[in-house]
Write a protein that holds these residues in place. Structure first.
Motif, short mmCIF file in Angstrom:
data_model
loop_
_atom_site.label_atom_id
_atom_site.label_comp_id
_atom_site.label_asym_id
_atom_site.label_seq_id
_atom_site.Cartn_x
_atom_site.Cartn_y
_atom_site.Cartn_z
N LEU A 114 1.07 -1.35 -0.07
CA LEU A 114 0.76 0.09 0.15
C LEU A 114 0.67 1.03 0.11
CD1 LEU A 114 -3.72 0.30 -0.12
CD2 LEU A 114 -2.37 0.89 2.40
N ASP A 115 1.20 1.51 -1.39
CA ASP A 115 1.67 3.11 -1.26
C ASP A 115 1.48 3.71 -1.06
OD1 ASP A 115 4.05 4.36 -2.83
OD2 ASP A 115 2.75 4.96 -3.65
N GLY A 116 1.87 5.51 -0.24
CA GLY A 116 1.18 6.33 -0.31
C GLY A 116 0.32 5.84 1.18
N ILE A 205 7.28 17.46 -6.65
CA ILE A 205 8.31 16.93 -6.00
C ILE A 205 7.99 17.35 -4.35
CG2 ILE A 205 9.24 19.71 -5.81
CD1 ILE A 205 11.74 17.83 -5.53
N ASN A 206 8.27 17.31 -3.40
CA ASN A 206 7.43 17.89 -2.10
C ASN A 206 9.24 18.99 -1.61
OD1 ASN A 206 7.24 18.33 0.69
ND2 ASN A 206 7.17 16.53 1.58
N ALA A 207 8.24 20.22 -1.97
CA ALA A 207 9.37 21.36 -1.84
C ALA A 207 9.18 21.91 -0.21
CB ALA A 207 8.49 22.20 -2.52
N ARG A 239 2.87 19.59 -8.97
CA ARG A 239 1.36 18.63 -8.35
C ARG A 239 2.73 17.48 -6.95
NH1 ARG A 239 -1.28 21.46 -9.73
NH2 ARG A 239 -3.53 20.81 -11.64
N TRP A 240 2.13 17.22 -6.06
CA TRP A 240 2.81 16.33 -4.94
C TRP A 240 0.87 15.85 -4.57
CZ3 TRP A 240 6.97 14.61 -5.13
CH2 TRP A 240 7.35 13.23 -4.18
N ALA A 241 1.16 14.34 -5.19
CA ALA A 241 0.48 13.37 -5.11
C ALA A 241 0.29 12.85 -3.16
CB ALA A 241 0.15 12.20 -5.99
N SER A 243 2.40 10.24 -3.37
CA SER A 243 1.94 8.48 -2.93
C SER A 243 3.10 8.70 -4.60
CB SER A 243 0.28 8.01 -3.53
OG SER A 243 0.55 6.82 -4.02
N MET A 244 3.88 7.67 -4.28
CA MET A 244 4.24 8.03 -5.62
C MET A 244 3.58 7.12 -7.03
SD MET A 244 7.84 5.55 -6.82
CE MET A 244 8.88 5.99 -8.04
N VAL A 245 2.48 6.06 -6.52
CA VAL A 245 1.55 5.44 -7.75
C VAL A 245 0.52 6.52 -8.88
CG1 VAL A 245 -0.26 4.18 -7.81
CG2 VAL A 245 1.30 3.33 -6.41
N MET A 259 9.76 14.09 -8.65
CA MET A 259 12.03 14.22 -8.11
C MET A 259 11.57 13.47 -6.81
SD MET A 259 12.67 17.34 -9.85
CE MET A 259 14.33 17.68 -9.39
N TYR A 260 12.50 12.62 -5.97
CA TYR A 260 12.53 12.56 -4.56
C TYR A 260 13.69 12.39 -4.37
CZ TYR A 260 10.70 12.25 -0.19
OH TYR A 260 10.69 12.38 1.25
N PRO A 261 14.25 13.15 -4.36
CA PRO A 261 15.90 13.54 -5.07
C PRO A 261 16.98 12.96 -3.39
CG PRO A 261 15.54 15.67 -4.29
CD PRO A 261 13.77 15.06 -4.54
N GLY A 273 18.62 8.01 -0.11
CA GLY A 273 16.98 8.61 -0.72
C GLY A 273 16.23 8.53 0.26
N LYS A 274 14.25 8.17 -0.39
CA LYS A 274 13.87 7.91 0.45
C LYS A 274 13.20 6.76 0.12
CE LYS A 274 9.76 7.93 2.82
NZ LYS A 274 7.77 9.47 2.21
N LEU A 275 12.89 6.91 -1.11
CA LEU A 275 12.40 5.84 -1.90
C LEU A 275 12.88 4.32 -2.01
CD1 LEU A 275 9.99 8.12 -4.57
CD2 LEU A 275 9.69 7.17 -2.15
P1 P6P Z 1 6.75 12.31 1.95
C1 P6P Z 1 4.86 7.59 0.27
O1 P6P Z 1 5.15 7.12 2.02
C2 P6P Z 1 6.22 7.62 -0.46
O2 P6P Z 1 7.30 6.18 -0.34
C3 P6P Z 1 4.96 7.90 -1.90
O3 P6P Z 1 4.68 7.13 -2.34
C4 P6P Z 1 6.22 8.88 -1.95
O4 P6P Z 1 5.61 9.18 -3.52
C5 P6P Z 1 6.30 9.79 -1.25
O5 P6P Z 1 6.68 8.88 0.45
C6 P6P Z 1 6.05 11.33 -0.14
O6 P6P Z 1 6.89 11.14 0.41
O7 P6P Z 1 8.28 13.21 2.10
O8 P6P Z 1 5.94 13.26 0.74
O9 P6P Z 1 5.38 12.34 2.19
#
Ligand code: P6P
Length: 335
Positions: A114-116, A205-207, A239-241, A243-245, A259-261, A273-275
């Motif tokens: 369950l991504d996001g 991107i999460n600004a 845009r920043w959802a 959720s990567m999906v 971008m998740y740099p 990294g995060k992902l």
């Molecule tokens: P942040 C969800 O936890 C996730 O792994 C990705 O699906 C999503 O793009 C990213 O992390 C969101 O991260 O730091 O914005 O909460």
């Protein structure tokens, strides 16, 4: 090319890249799991699946009830089928060995159930991401057998749980999207050949983390927000959802750069990294490349990385080729 309107089963039957009955059957098992999860997500509180589980996963992240339920659904629907040799997921420290009473198959299934999931309690987009590789040996797999580069994936995909639930897959020759017909309880081919436009004016991107970004990322985002008078010479949207999906699906539909740099905060924490590479970056990277886009860390192509652990994290830049290439060049100049 298959015509829209075919079901997933009809598509797989006629898809030459899916010439293995066990792979077709595994994808059908995954589709059933996604339909079950789609129903739970759609019913939300009515199904009693919202809220925290009161424990953390191997990543040290708070688990939602649905993270654990989703992981269990995938295990229950695949472990006894004789199609998989083992399972690995974001929610399990090590791989899940197929119990001795079940026959093992040839595929390794790696997934983010369950991504996001932080979106689940606020009815935001969530999804399941999966990656299928082969286990060549007759012996039971160990964790290291899952450590295969993204180029070794035989199939990758996701199911987006949003206004509609959509299953999007690649078998190495293009990307096909299926929409869940709740009346028929079946995925129906609606997007026979998804492609990422090479140009875009939309970045994701999460600004909130901008103070931690490294120079190439700061330079790129500044260039985007500088608009028509900036170095890129066009106005951008963001845009920043969460959720990567959700973000990658939008990019597969209309272009964009996700971008998740790597940032200074992560470097201090010893993270890359995060992902996660195996069940987020690799499957999404295969989909994006198969759709004509680019998937990169800023230094190397994501699908070329030789994994070193199940939960390895990587920097992620993926989407419209022109913009990803621009960010890669900024990294090469390291400014
Ligand atoms: P942040 C969800 O936890 C996730 O792994 C990705 O699906 C999503 O793009 C990213 O992390 C969101 O991260 O730091 O914005 O909460």
């Amino acid at each position: 090319m298959m015509q829209a309107g075919s079901t997933l089963d009809e598509f797989l039957e006629q898809h030459e890249a899916c010439d293995r009955e066990d792979l077709r059957a595994l994808l059908a098992d995954i589709a059933v799991a996604c339909i079950d999860l789609s129903d739970l997500v759609r019913r939300g509180e009515l199904a009693g699946v919202l809220g925290a589980a009161g424990q953390e996963n191997v990543q040290g992240e708070e688990q939602k009830k649905l993270d654990i339920i989703a992981n269990d659904v995938f295990i229950e629907l695949t472990q006894a089928t004789g199609r998989v040799a083992g399972l690995a997921s974001e929610e399990m420290d090590n791989h899940y060995p197929i119990p001795a009473q079940h026959k093992r198959g040839r595929y390794l299934l790696t997934f983010d159930p369950l991504d996001g999931s932080s979106n689940i309690d606020v009815n935001g987009a969530t999804g399941t991401i999966f990656s299928i590789t082969e286990h060549a040996a007759e012996t039971a797999p160990v964790d290291d057998d899952f450590l295969q580069s993204g180029r070794k994936q035989v199939c990758a995909g996701y199911c987006l749980y949003s206004s509609a639930s959509m299953l999007v897959i690649t078998l190495g020759d293009g990307v096909a999207g299926f929409t869940l017909d709740n009346k028929r309880n079946a995925f129906v081919l609606t997007h026979p050949s998804m492609s990422v436009p090479s140009a875009t004016n939309e970045f994701a991107i999460n600004a909130a983390y901008s103070e931690h970004w490294q120079a190439p990322v700061k330079r790129y985002i500044s260039a985007c927000v500088a608009g028509k008078n900036g170095p890129i010479g066009k106005a951008f949207n963001m845009r920043w959802a969460g959720s990567m999906v959700g973000d990658i699906h939008r990019i597969l539909c209309r272009g964009g750069i996700f971008m998740y740099p790597l940032d200074e905060r992560m470097i201090k924490e010893g993270k890359q990294g995060k992902l996660r590479l195996l069940y987020e970056a690799n499957p999404m990277g295969m989909l994006i490349e198969q759709a004509g886009g680019m998937a990169h860390t800023g230094l190397v192509s994501i699908l070329d990385i030789a994994p070193d652990n199940l939960h390895q994290r990587v920097p992620v830049l993926m989407g419209s080729k022109e913009e990803v290439q621009r960010v890669v060049e900024y990294h090469a100049n390291n400014k």
